[in-house]
Design an enzyme around this catalytic site. Structure first.
Site, PDB file in Angstrom:
ATOM      1  N   LEU A  75       0.746   1.337  -4.485  1.00  0.00           N
ATOM      2  CA  LEU A  75      -0.236   2.322  -4.923  1.00  0.00           C
ATOM      3  C   LEU A  75      -1.116   2.624  -3.722  1.00  0.00           C
ATOM      4  CD1 LEU A  75      -1.493   3.981  -7.194  1.00  0.00           C
ATOM      5  CD2 LEU A  75      -2.940   2.013  -7.739  1.00  0.00           C
ATOM      6  N   SER A  76      -1.094   3.853  -3.263  1.00  0.00           N
ATOM      7  CA  SER A  76      -1.806   4.237  -2.044  1.00  0.00           C
ATOM      8  C   SER A  76      -3.310   4.052  -2.194  1.00  0.00           C
ATOM      9  CB  SER A  76      -1.504   5.688  -1.672  1.00  0.00           C
ATOM     10  OG  SER A  76      -0.135   5.870  -1.440  1.00  0.00           O
TER      11      SER A  76
END
Length: 413
Positions: A75-76
């Protein structure tokens, strides 16, 4: 730091509001993106980490790794997600294709398009698809369509798309993305360019795409048929070259001998600033440029300068001589660019590199100085479309052309 319980909804709301406030400094520039990020509960999509970590503005959360410990899905960081959403300028009622499914970004997109729009998210990993579906449904975003497929081919059943937003590092722009893009659509893609990655917002222009904005980024690599096939040459233990796009043969033995020869240092009188912009300029202004990387151990030994730890553009000569940039502080607060060169033609390589450093400092020292175009095959790259001196990067499905138009006057940041 005070321990925060994941079950404490009030703390989650406070952390989310604090995250949005922190991102207002430069990543979030619109009320629409701010509102979406203030609504969507990010922590639900990464239940395996502490609540506070889920809302840390600059932290990505790895979710799946391979047997060697390399991250396959993550998840950025919120700052990067916000910046890309701002690049995309998603409006209510739009149809959006997201490449790479972690769920959270798709939920943000669902907020931006509203009930009249549609979000399709595609991922090649079945585990990630099921995870995204479950988390989206848990927080009421089950209207998002999550598809298990190779994103190289898009999702034609829901096309055309007003926006295609890619959340993995891509070496190319597949024909399917262009075919499924609406006439006035936009693609936001982390495009790999000679060892560095830039999130580029492309609009249609002529036979291909023209950039509206770009900024540095980091993403896990594309999987499937569109996976990057970059090559790395090991020069010595802990020292390697990324040789993507090079059209010249490289003599590894000559480079190794040059590496162990006494270095020469040169200071051409060029200011050092905005290293990400400078590196892009250097990499796209000579076909003999590659990216040099060195391990911390080789840097600590003094074999390679510290500038190579994260990767530095290196100019490679025909005889194995090479040069790369360094920097130092002058007069307390002014940074200066310099050159280290090795090999029998070290002086010549340093002079060439120094000329590039001066050109950038005098004409291009500002954000967004480059114009980037994507020309798909079978578009003909005519002389007026093609940049000179290394700015044309060949891909499987087309070419990336990087232009550096000069603007007179004081450099802008």
């Amino acid at each position: 730091m005070t321990t925060v319980r994941d079950s404490d909804v009030e703390n989650a709301d406070w952390l989310r509001a604090s995250m949005v406030e922190a991102l207002r400094d430069n990543a979030i520039t619109s009320d629409a993106v701010a509102k979406a990020m203030a609504i969507v509960p990010r922590h639900v999509f990464v239940p395996e980490v502490h609540l506070a970590q889920a809302y840390e503005p600059n932290t990505a959360v790895p979710v799946k790794r391979d047997g060697d410990g390399m991250t396959l899905s993550s998840l950025s960081a919120p700052r990067l997600q916000a910046a890309m959403l701002e690049q995309a300028e998603v409006k209510p009622g739009m149809r959006v294709l997201e490449v790479g499914s972690m769920g959270y970004n798709a939920a943000l997109l669902a907020e931006l398009v509203g009930p009249a729009g549609h979000v399709t998210s595609v991922d090649i990993d079945g585990d990630i698809v099921e995870r995204a579906r479950a988390h989206l449904a848990a927080v009421g975003y089950d209207r998002v369509e999550v598809v298990h497929a190779d994103a190289e081919y898009g999702v034609p059943s829901s096309a055309p798309y007003d926006r295609v937003i890619v959340t993995v590092a891509s070496p190319d722009i597949p024909p399917a993305w262009l075919a499924q893009l609406a006439i006035k659509g936009r693609i936001v893609v982390p495009l790999q360019l000679k060892g560095v990655t830039r999130s580029i917002a492309f609009d249609r222009g002529g036979v291909g795409l023209v950039s509206r904005s770009y900024h540095p980024c980091r993403f896990v690599p594309m999987q499937g048929d569109g996976a990057c096939k970059e090559q790395r040459l090991t020069i010595d233990t802990g020292v390697c070259l990324n040789i993507e796009d090079t059209e010249h043969s490289i003599d590894v033995n000559a480079l190794r001998q040059a590496l162990h020869s006494p270095p020469m240092e040169s200071w051409p009188g060029a200011v050092f600033d905005l290293p990400d912009e400078l590196d892009l300029f250097l990499l796209t202004n000579s076909p003999r440029m590659a990216l040099l990387r060195a391990s911390p151990e080789r840097v600590d030994e003094g074999l390679v300068n510290v500038s190579a730890r994260l990767g530095v553009p290196v100019l490679i000569g025909d005889d194995g001589s090479f040069a790369y940039r360094i920097e130092r502080v002058q007069d307390g607060d002014v940074f200066e660019s310099g050159v280290i060169a090795h090999g029998p033609s070290a002086e010549y390589a340093a002079a060439q590199y120094g000329q590039l450093l001066r050109r950038w400092a005098e004409h291009y020292r500002r954000r967004g100085a480059a114009s980037i175009r994507y020309l798909p095959v079978p578009a003909v790259t005519s002389p007026e479309r093609a940049p000179q001196q290394g700015g044309l990067l060949r891909r499987w499905h087309g070419s990336v052309a990087v232009f550096w138009p000069e603007i007179d006057g004081t450099p802008r940041r």
